[in-house]
Write an enzyme that holds these catalytic residues in place. Structure first.
Site, PDB file in Angstrom:
ATOM      1  N   LEU A  46       0.792  -1.247   0.191  1.00 17.39           N
ATOM      2  CA  LEU A  46      -0.081   0.037  -0.112  1.00 17.39           C
ATOM      3  C   LEU A  46       0.919   1.137   0.004  1.00 17.39           C
ATOM      4  O   LEU A  46       2.054   1.303   0.316  1.00 17.39           O
ATOM      5  CB  LEU A  46      -0.917   0.154   1.211  1.00 17.39           C
ATOM      6  CG  LEU A  46      -1.917  -1.129   1.272  1.00 17.39           C
ATOM      7  CD1 LEU A  46      -2.669  -0.912   2.853  1.00 17.39           C
ATOM      8  CD2 LEU A  46      -3.035  -1.174   0.169  1.00 17.39           C
ATOM      9  N   SER A  47       0.243   2.577  -0.417  1.00 19.38           N
ATOM     10  CA  SER A  47       0.827   3.666  -0.336  1.00 19.38           C
ATOM     11  C   SER A  47       1.739   3.681   1.154  1.00 19.38           C
ATOM     12  O   SER A  47       2.893   4.241   1.131  1.00 19.38           O
ATOM     13  CB  SER A  47       0.317   4.933  -0.598  1.00 19.38           C
ATOM     14  OG  SER A  47      -0.826   5.047   0.147  1.00 19.38           O
ATOM     15  N   GLU A  48       1.190   3.462   2.184  1.00 17.56           N
ATOM     16  CA  GLU A  48       1.216   3.649   3.541  1.00 17.56           C
ATOM     17  C   GLU A  48       1.301   2.449   4.513  1.00 17.56           C
ATOM     18  O   GLU A  48      -0.134   2.133   4.341  1.00 17.56           O
ATOM     19  CB  GLU A  48       1.045   4.952   4.164  1.00 17.56           C
ATOM     20  CG  GLU A  48       2.153   6.229   3.807  1.00 17.56           C
ATOM     21  CD  GLU A  48       1.426   7.038   2.779  1.00 17.56           C
ATOM     22  OE1 GLU A  48       2.232   7.843   2.203  1.00 17.56           O
ATOM     23  OE2 GLU A  48       0.537   6.827   2.407  1.00 17.56           O
ATOM     24  N   THR A  49       1.921   2.136   5.110  1.00 19.08           N
ATOM     25  CA  THR A  49       1.497   1.288   6.445  1.00 19.08           C
ATOM     26  C   THR A  49       2.010   1.748   7.631  1.00 19.08           C
ATOM     27  O   THR A  49       3.206   2.512   7.719  1.00 19.08           O
ATOM     28  CB  THR A  49       2.284  -0.080   6.141  1.00 19.08           C
ATOM     29  OG1 THR A  49       1.522  -0.817   4.920  1.00 19.08           O
ATOM     30  CG2 THR A  49       1.949  -1.103   7.473  1.00 19.08           C
ATOM     31  N   HIS A  78      -2.933  10.965   5.020  1.00 22.42           N
ATOM     32  CA  HIS A  78      -4.033   9.959   5.345  1.00 22.42           C
ATOM     33  C   HIS A  78      -3.704   9.009   6.305  1.00 22.42           C
ATOM     34  O   HIS A  78      -4.490   8.331   7.021  1.00 22.42           O
ATOM     35  CB  HIS A  78      -4.351   9.408   3.743  1.00 22.42           C
ATOM     36  CG  HIS A  78      -3.875   8.074   3.377  1.00 22.42           C
ATOM     37  ND1 HIS A  78      -2.771   7.863   2.705  1.00 22.42           N
ATOM     38  CD2 HIS A  78      -4.194   6.649   3.689  1.00 22.42           C
ATOM     39  CE1 HIS A  78      -2.373   6.478   2.603  1.00 22.42           C
ATOM     40  NE2 HIS A  78      -3.234   5.971   3.225  1.00 22.42           N
TER      41      HIS A  78
END
Length: 277
Positions: A46-49, A78
Protein backbone atom coordinates in the site's frame (compact mmCIF):
# COMPACT_ATOMS: atom_id res chain seq x y z
CA UNK A 1 9.36 -15.64 17.19
CA UNK A 2 6.31 -13.95 15.67
CA UNK A 3 3.61 -12.34 17.83
CA UNK A 4 -0.09 -11.97 17.01
CA UNK A 5 -0.86 -8.27 16.83
CA UNK A 6 -4.10 -6.45 16.14
CA UNK A 7 -4.37 -5.38 12.51
CA UNK A 8 -6.71 -2.86 10.89
CA UNK A 9 -7.14 -1.80 7.29
CA UNK A 10 -9.10 1.35 6.56
CA UNK A 11 -10.05 3.59 3.65
CA UNK A 12 -9.27 7.26 4.26
CA UNK A 13 -10.91 10.42 2.89
CA UNK A 14 -14.11 8.59 2.02
CA UNK A 15 -17.25 7.55 3.88
CA UNK A 16 -17.68 4.63 1.46
CA UNK A 17 -15.04 1.90 1.49
CA UNK A 18 -13.05 1.36 -1.72
CA UNK A 19 -13.39 4.99 -2.86
CA UNK A 20 -10.49 6.61 -0.93
CA UNK A 21 -6.90 5.76 -0.04
CA UNK A 22 -6.28 2.49 1.87
CA UNK A 23 -4.09 2.26 4.94
CA UNK A 24 -2.79 -0.75 6.90
CA UNK A 25 -2.29 -0.29 10.66
CA UNK A 26 -0.39 -2.63 12.98
CA UNK A 27 -1.30 -2.07 16.65
CA UNK A 28 0.99 -2.71 19.63
CA UNK A 29 4.08 -2.68 17.43
CA UNK A 30 6.56 -2.71 20.30
CA UNK A 31 9.46 -5.07 19.64
CA UNK A 32 9.38 -4.80 15.86
CA UNK A 33 12.66 -3.72 14.30
CA UNK A 34 12.98 -1.10 11.59
CA UNK A 35 13.71 -3.87 9.10
CA UNK A 36 10.60 -5.83 10.13
CA UNK A 37 8.39 -2.77 9.78
CA UNK A 38 9.88 -1.97 6.38
CA UNK A 39 9.44 -5.57 5.22
CA UNK A 40 5.78 -5.63 6.22
CA UNK A 41 5.16 -2.30 4.46
CA UNK A 42 6.70 -3.74 1.30
CA UNK A 43 4.50 -6.81 1.68
CA UNK A 44 1.22 -4.87 2.03
CA UNK A 45 2.32 -2.84 -1.03
CA UNK A 46 0.00 0.00 0.00
CA UNK A 47 1.09 3.61 -0.30
CA UNK A 48 1.55 3.63 3.50
CA UNK A 49 1.52 1.19 6.41
CA UNK A 50 1.66 2.47 9.97
CA UNK A 51 2.78 1.02 13.30
CA UNK A 52 1.24 2.21 16.59
CA UNK A 53 3.54 2.49 19.61
CA UNK A 54 3.46 4.01 23.09
CA UNK A 55 4.49 7.67 22.99
CA UNK A 56 7.92 8.80 24.08
CA UNK A 57 6.78 12.44 24.29
CA UNK A 58 4.68 13.15 27.41
CA UNK A 59 2.41 15.40 25.38
CA UNK A 60 1.32 12.63 22.97
CA UNK A 61 -1.45 10.04 23.21
CA UNK A 62 0.31 7.57 20.92
CA UNK A 63 3.29 7.36 18.58
CA UNK A 64 3.10 6.31 14.94
CA UNK A 65 5.76 5.28 12.46
CA UNK A 66 4.82 5.61 8.81
CA UNK A 67 6.33 3.42 6.10
CA UNK A 68 5.90 3.32 2.34
CA UNK A 69 7.19 0.32 0.38
CA UNK A 70 10.30 2.43 -0.20
CA UNK A 71 11.03 3.64 3.32
CA UNK A 72 9.90 5.67 6.33
CA UNK A 73 8.18 9.08 6.20
CA UNK A 74 8.30 11.72 8.94
CA UNK A 75 4.68 12.70 8.26
CA UNK A 76 1.80 11.84 5.95
CA UNK A 77 -1.82 12.91 6.04
CA UNK A 78 -4.00 9.91 5.28
CA UNK A 79 -1.91 7.72 7.63
CA UNK A 80 -2.47 10.31 10.36
CA UNK A 81 -6.27 10.20 10.06
CA UNK A 82 -6.38 6.43 9.51
CA UNK A 83 -4.04 5.69 12.42
CA UNK A 84 -6.06 7.96 14.70
CA UNK A 85 -9.31 6.20 13.75
CA UNK A 86 -7.69 2.80 14.32
CA UNK A 87 -6.36 3.92 17.72
CA UNK A 88 -9.77 5.25 18.76
CA UNK A 89 -11.57 2.11 17.57
CA UNK A 90 -9.15 -0.01 19.60
CA UNK A 91 -10.18 1.85 22.76
CA UNK A 92 -7.76 4.77 22.76
CA UNK A 93 -8.89 7.77 24.79
CA UNK A 94 -7.25 11.17 24.37
CA UNK A 95 -6.17 12.97 27.51
CA UNK A 96 -7.19 16.39 26.21
CA UNK A 97 -9.57 18.07 23.78
CA UNK A 98 -7.69 16.72 20.77
CA UNK A 99 -5.94 13.47 20.02
CA UNK A 100 -2.19 14.15 19.93
CA UNK A 101 -0.10 12.00 17.60
CA UNK A 102 3.68 11.76 17.84
CA UNK A 103 5.48 11.18 14.54
CA UNK A 104 8.67 12.16 12.76
CA UNK A 105 7.75 15.84 12.48
CA UNK A 106 6.79 16.08 16.14
CA UNK A 107 3.32 16.37 17.66
CA UNK A 108 0.26 16.58 15.39
CA UNK A 109 -3.18 17.40 16.77
CA UNK A 110 -6.23 15.55 15.46
CA UNK A 111 -9.76 16.70 16.20
CA UNK A 112 -13.11 14.97 15.80
CA UNK A 113 -15.55 16.89 13.59
CA UNK A 114 -18.71 14.81 13.90
CA UNK A 115 -18.16 11.75 11.69
CA UNK A 116 -14.92 13.16 10.32
CA UNK A 117 -11.41 13.50 11.68
CA UNK A 118 -9.12 16.44 10.89
CA UNK A 119 -5.44 17.08 11.58
CA UNK A 120 -3.78 20.43 12.13
CA UNK A 121 -1.42 20.90 9.19
CA UNK A 122 2.20 20.95 10.36
CA UNK A 123 4.43 23.84 9.25
CA UNK A 124 5.90 23.56 5.79
CA UNK A 125 9.61 22.85 5.77
CA UNK A 126 10.07 24.61 2.42
CA UNK A 127 8.02 27.43 0.92
CA UNK A 128 8.28 29.98 -1.86
CA UNK A 129 8.00 29.85 -5.65
CA UNK A 130 9.49 27.01 -7.65
CA UNK A 131 12.70 27.77 -9.58
CA UNK A 132 12.64 28.09 -13.36
CA UNK A 133 14.35 24.76 -14.01
CA UNK A 134 11.82 22.88 -11.85
CA UNK A 135 8.93 24.60 -13.63
CA UNK A 136 10.39 23.63 -17.01
CA UNK A 137 10.66 20.01 -15.86
CA UNK A 138 7.07 20.04 -14.62
CA UNK A 139 5.69 21.53 -17.83
CA UNK A 140 7.55 18.97 -19.93
CA UNK A 141 6.51 16.11 -17.66
CA UNK A 142 2.84 17.13 -17.68
CA UNK A 143 2.96 17.69 -21.46
CA UNK A 144 1.57 21.23 -21.12
CA UNK A 145 2.78 24.72 -22.10
CA UNK A 146 4.57 26.48 -19.27
CA UNK A 147 2.00 29.29 -19.58
CA UNK A 148 -0.71 26.89 -18.35
CA UNK A 149 0.93 26.92 -14.90
CA UNK A 150 -0.77 29.95 -13.38
CA UNK A 151 0.66 29.63 -9.83
CA UNK A 152 3.30 27.49 -8.15
CA UNK A 153 4.87 26.91 -4.72
CA UNK A 154 6.95 24.57 -2.59
CA UNK A 155 4.51 22.78 -0.27
CA UNK A 156 6.94 20.48 1.52
CA UNK A 157 5.82 19.42 5.01
CA UNK A 158 7.95 16.28 5.12
CA UNK A 159 7.45 14.23 1.94
CA UNK A 160 8.98 16.92 -0.33
CA UNK A 161 5.96 18.25 -2.26
CA UNK A 162 6.12 20.84 -5.03
CA UNK A 163 2.78 22.10 -6.35
CA UNK A 164 1.41 23.89 -9.39
CA UNK A 165 -2.03 25.32 -10.16
CA UNK A 166 -3.52 24.93 -13.64
CA UNK A 167 -6.40 26.87 -15.13
CA UNK A 168 -9.15 24.34 -14.43
CA UNK A 169 -10.04 21.04 -12.79
CA UNK A 170 -10.83 19.65 -16.24
CA UNK A 171 -7.23 20.24 -17.32
CA UNK A 172 -5.95 18.57 -14.14
CA UNK A 173 -8.11 15.52 -14.86
CA UNK A 174 -6.92 15.33 -18.48
CA UNK A 175 -3.21 15.04 -17.59
CA UNK A 176 -1.26 12.03 -18.83
CA UNK A 177 2.24 12.51 -17.41
CA UNK A 178 5.48 11.65 -19.12
CA UNK A 179 6.88 9.96 -16.03
CA UNK A 180 10.57 9.86 -17.04
CA UNK A 181 10.46 13.57 -17.92
CA UNK A 182 9.29 14.43 -14.39
CA UNK A 183 12.51 13.08 -12.88
CA UNK A 184 12.30 12.48 -9.15
CA UNK A 185 9.72 15.12 -8.23
CA UNK A 186 6.87 14.66 -5.79
CA UNK A 187 4.35 16.84 -7.55
CA UNK A 188 0.89 18.07 -6.66
CA UNK A 189 -1.34 19.57 -9.34
CA UNK A 190 -4.46 21.57 -8.46
CA UNK A 191 -7.14 23.29 -10.51
CA UNK A 192 -10.45 25.02 -9.69
CA UNK A 193 -13.79 23.40 -10.42
CA UNK A 194 -16.58 25.39 -12.03
CA UNK A 195 -19.14 26.78 -9.55
CA UNK A 196 -21.90 24.44 -8.44
CA UNK A 197 -19.76 21.34 -7.85
CA UNK A 198 -19.50 19.58 -4.48
CA UNK A 199 -15.74 20.29 -4.49
CA UNK A 200 -14.08 23.62 -5.23
CA UNK A 201 -10.73 22.15 -6.36
CA UNK A 202 -9.39 18.98 -7.99
CA UNK A 203 -5.98 17.63 -6.96
CA UNK A 204 -3.69 14.96 -8.30
CA UNK A 205 -0.47 13.70 -6.69
CA UNK A 206 2.35 12.30 -8.80
CA UNK A 207 5.19 10.50 -7.01
CA UNK A 208 7.67 10.16 -9.79
CA UNK A 209 10.30 8.04 -8.05
CA UNK A 210 7.94 5.10 -8.40
CA UNK A 211 5.83 6.33 -11.33
CA UNK A 212 2.90 6.32 -8.94
CA UNK A 213 -0.25 8.42 -8.57
CA UNK A 214 -1.54 8.62 -5.01
CA UNK A 215 -5.33 8.34 -4.71
CA UNK A 216 -5.94 10.89 -1.91
CA UNK A 217 -3.07 12.68 -0.18
CA UNK A 218 -3.43 14.42 3.18
CA UNK A 219 0.08 15.89 3.35
CA UNK A 220 -0.22 17.38 -0.13
CA UNK A 221 -3.66 18.82 0.62
CA UNK A 222 -2.28 20.31 3.84
CA UNK A 223 0.62 22.07 2.14
CA UNK A 224 -1.52 23.20 -0.80
CA UNK A 225 -4.17 24.56 1.57
CA UNK A 226 -1.60 26.57 3.52
CA UNK A 227 -0.25 27.97 0.27
CA UNK A 228 -3.56 28.73 -1.46
CA UNK A 229 -5.35 30.21 1.57
CA UNK A 230 -2.30 32.27 2.49
CA UNK A 231 -1.96 33.57 -1.07
CA UNK A 232 -5.67 34.37 -1.44
CA UNK A 233 -6.15 31.65 -4.07
CA UNK A 234 -8.72 29.74 -2.00
CA UNK A 235 -11.33 30.61 0.63
CA UNK A 236 -10.82 29.85 4.31
CA UNK A 237 -13.06 26.79 3.99
CA UNK A 238 -13.33 24.52 0.97
CA UNK A 239 -13.61 20.92 -0.23
CA UNK A 240 -11.01 19.32 -2.51
CA UNK A 241 -11.62 16.26 -4.68
CA UNK A 242 -8.84 13.77 -5.39
CA UNK A 243 -8.68 10.32 -6.97
CA UNK A 244 -11.27 11.02 -9.67
CA UNK A 245 -8.85 10.11 -12.45
CA UNK A 246 -8.25 6.75 -10.73
CA UNK A 247 -11.91 5.83 -10.23
CA UNK A 248 -11.90 6.95 -6.59
CA UNK A 249 -14.00 9.68 -4.96
CA UNK A 250 -11.83 11.18 -2.23
CA UNK A 251 -13.04 14.32 -0.49
CA UNK A 252 -10.79 16.47 1.68
CA UNK A 253 -12.38 19.10 3.95
CA UNK A 254 -10.17 22.12 4.60
CA UNK A 255 -10.77 24.85 7.18
CA UNK A 256 -8.58 27.77 8.24
CA UNK A 257 -9.39 28.40 11.89
CA UNK A 258 -7.25 30.91 13.79
CA UNK A 259 -3.61 29.97 13.43
CA UNK A 260 -4.36 26.48 12.11
CA UNK A 261 -5.33 24.91 8.82
CA UNK A 262 -7.32 21.74 9.52
CA UNK A 263 -7.38 18.96 6.92
CA UNK A 264 -10.11 16.40 7.40
CA UNK A 265 -12.15 13.59 5.97
CA UNK A 266 -14.12 10.46 6.70
CA UNK A 267 -12.46 7.12 7.42
CA UNK A 268 -14.21 3.87 6.47
CA UNK A 269 -13.34 0.59 8.21
CA UNK A 270 -12.52 -2.33 5.92
CA UNK A 271 -10.63 -5.14 7.74
CA UNK A 272 -10.13 -6.04 11.40
CA UNK A 273 -8.08 -9.00 12.52
CA UNK A 274 -4.62 -10.14 13.56
CA UNK A 275 -1.28 -10.30 11.85
CA UNK A 276 1.67 -12.41 13.01
CA UNK A 277 4.87 -10.36 13.09
Amino acid sequence: MSTARRFTQLDVFTAQALRGNPLAVVHDAQGLSDDEMAAFARWTNLSETTFLLPPTDPGADYRVRIFTPGGELPFAGHPTLGSCRAWLQAGGRPRGEHVVQQCGVGLVRVRRDGERLAFAAPPRRRTGPLPADVLATIAAGLRIPASDIVHHEWCDNGPGWSAVMLRSAAQVLSLKPDWPALGDLKLGVVGPHAPGQDAQFELRAFITGGNYEDPVTGSLNAGVAQWMIGAGLAPARYVAAQGTAMGRAGRVFVEHDGADVWVGGHVAACIDGQVRL
